[in-house]
Design an enzyme around this catalytic site. Sequence first.
Site, mmCIF file in Angstrom:
data_model
loop_
_atom_site.group_PDB
_atom_site.id
_atom_site.type_symbol
_atom_site.label_atom_id
_atom_site.label_comp_id
_atom_site.label_asym_id
_atom_site.label_seq_id
_atom_site.Cartn_x
_atom_site.Cartn_y
_atom_site.Cartn_z
ATOM 1 N N GLY A 16 85.236 47.263 37.601
ATOM 2 C CA GLY A 16 86.669 46.981 37.506
ATOM 3 C C GLY A 16 87.554 48.176 37.226
ATOM 4 N N ARG A 67 77.733 29.155 50.771
ATOM 5 C CA ARG A 67 78.880 30.060 50.665
ATOM 6 C C ARG A 67 80.179 29.256 50.680
ATOM 7 N NH1 ARG A 67 79.338 35.020 51.740
ATOM 8 N NH2 ARG A 67 77.476 35.204 53.017
ATOM 9 N N ARG A 93 81.161 40.376 47.621
ATOM 10 C CA ARG A 93 80.633 39.210 48.326
ATOM 11 C C ARG A 93 81.527 38.935 49.532
ATOM 12 N NH1 ARG A 93 77.496 34.820 47.261
ATOM 13 N NH2 ARG A 93 78.269 32.917 48.228
ATOM 14 N N ASN A 109 91.884 44.655 50.693
ATOM 15 C CA ASN A 109 90.602 45.109 50.149
ATOM 16 C C ASN A 109 90.592 46.632 50.119
ATOM 17 O OD1 ASN A 109 87.748 44.974 49.455
ATOM 18 N ND2 ASN A 109 87.300 45.596 51.562
ATOM 19 N N HIS A 111 87.981 49.762 50.298
ATOM 20 C CA HIS A 111 86.610 49.997 50.762
ATOM 21 C C HIS A 111 86.332 51.502 50.720
ATOM 22 C CE1 HIS A 111 82.911 49.232 52.937
ATOM 23 N NE2 HIS A 111 83.207 50.250 53.714
ATOM 24 N N SER A 138 89.558 53.471 52.189
ATOM 25 C CA SER A 138 90.564 52.783 53.013
ATOM 26 C C SER A 138 91.025 51.522 52.291
ATOM 27 C CB SER A 138 89.957 52.338 54.352
ATOM 28 O OG SER A 138 89.354 53.413 55.040
ATOM 29 N N ASP A 147 85.089 43.993 56.465
ATOM 30 C CA ASP A 147 85.655 45.353 56.437
ATOM 31 C C ASP A 147 86.277 45.750 57.781
ATOM 32 O OD1 ASP A 147 84.751 45.591 53.810
ATOM 33 O OD2 ASP A 147 82.838 46.456 54.418
HETATM 34 C C1 GAR Z 1 84.847 50.812 44.598
HETATM 35 O O1 GAR Z 1 84.312 52.042 45.004
HETATM 36 C C2 GAR Z 1 85.285 50.006 45.804
HETATM 37 O O2 GAR Z 1 85.826 50.782 46.829
HETATM 38 C C3 GAR Z 1 83.963 49.402 46.231
HETATM 39 O O3 GAR Z 1 83.340 49.023 45.031
HETATM 40 C C4 GAR Z 1 83.745 49.932 44.002
HETATM 41 C C5 GAR Z 1 84.266 49.116 42.852
HETATM 42 O O4 GAR Z 1 84.573 49.927 41.757
HETATM 43 N N1 GAR Z 1 84.154 48.292 47.102
HETATM 44 C C6 GAR Z 1 83.334 47.984 48.089
HETATM 45 O O5 GAR Z 1 82.305 48.595 48.314
HETATM 46 C C7 GAR Z 1 83.756 46.777 48.926
HETATM 47 N N2 GAR Z 1 83.068 46.763 50.165
HETATM 48 P P1 GAR Z 1 85.360 49.320 40.521
HETATM 49 O O6 GAR Z 1 84.660 48.018 40.160
HETATM 50 O O7 GAR Z 1 85.220 50.335 39.452
HETATM 51 O O8 GAR Z 1 86.790 49.107 40.933
#
Ligand code: GAR
Length: 227
Positions: A16, A67, A93, A109, A111, A138, A147
């Site tokens: 988070g 799901r 997810r 989102n 990514h 992105s 994505d």
């Molecule tokens: C981040 O790097 C985000 O870009 C990635 O998860 C991490 C979460 O970090 N998201 C993905 O891979 C989604 N496909 P956080 O929990 O510290 O924000």
Amino acid sequence: MPQPLPRIAVLASGRGSNLQAVLDAIAAGSLAGEVVGVFSDKPGAAALQRVAPPLRWSAAAKAYPSREAFDADLAEAVAAARPDWILCAGYLRILGDAFVERFRGRTINIHPSLLPKYRGLHTHARALEAGDGEHGASVHFVIPELDAGTVIAQAVVPVHTGDTPELLAERVLGVEHPLLLAVMRLATSGRLAEHGATVQVDGHPLFTPLRLDCAGRLTDPAGGATA
Ligand code: GAR
């Protein structure tokens, strides 16, 4: 009469830090908005602890028969928070079509890759394996395909000799937070919209994703204008 603050629901599965960046920006007065709920498929997610208990919703996705069943509960909980924007910030997810369609045009989102490169998982290792000289993050609108929604903005980092996936992930995370905040500022100020497969900023279509500059501003590589 003061305008009500834009309501932001955040979906998160893990630590988070992106959520925290949003909370900090709101507290500092640099993002106009209110986090109205944090929603997780992982009841133990550290992200949940970053907000007060009434704002937390979680359910173990693996306890559901399908799901669709999990997504239906998630969608009801999110809808009950009446969000203007739904932010997937480390939500790991896949969201089913019904959820995506219900909140289409207001779900974004972040990514950790320069999409369309490296959808899905292990993006940093895949960039290293490919020998890429640059990598990044992105922010895109969410569509039913993983994505694959139209990219709003990107931030680029160099890949250094000797980088490991962990080092690269840390460097990318450093630009994720300002990137996300810059896009959220566009969103919550009513300047951002999705029209079909096109992103519009201030009512104008965006032909190339915006780029985060070193001052934390978004620039349009096609037009040079600063957003
Ligand atoms: C981040 O790097 C985000 O870009 C990635 O998860 C991490 C979460 O970090 N998201 C993905 O891979 C989604 N496909 P956080 O929990 O510290 O924000």
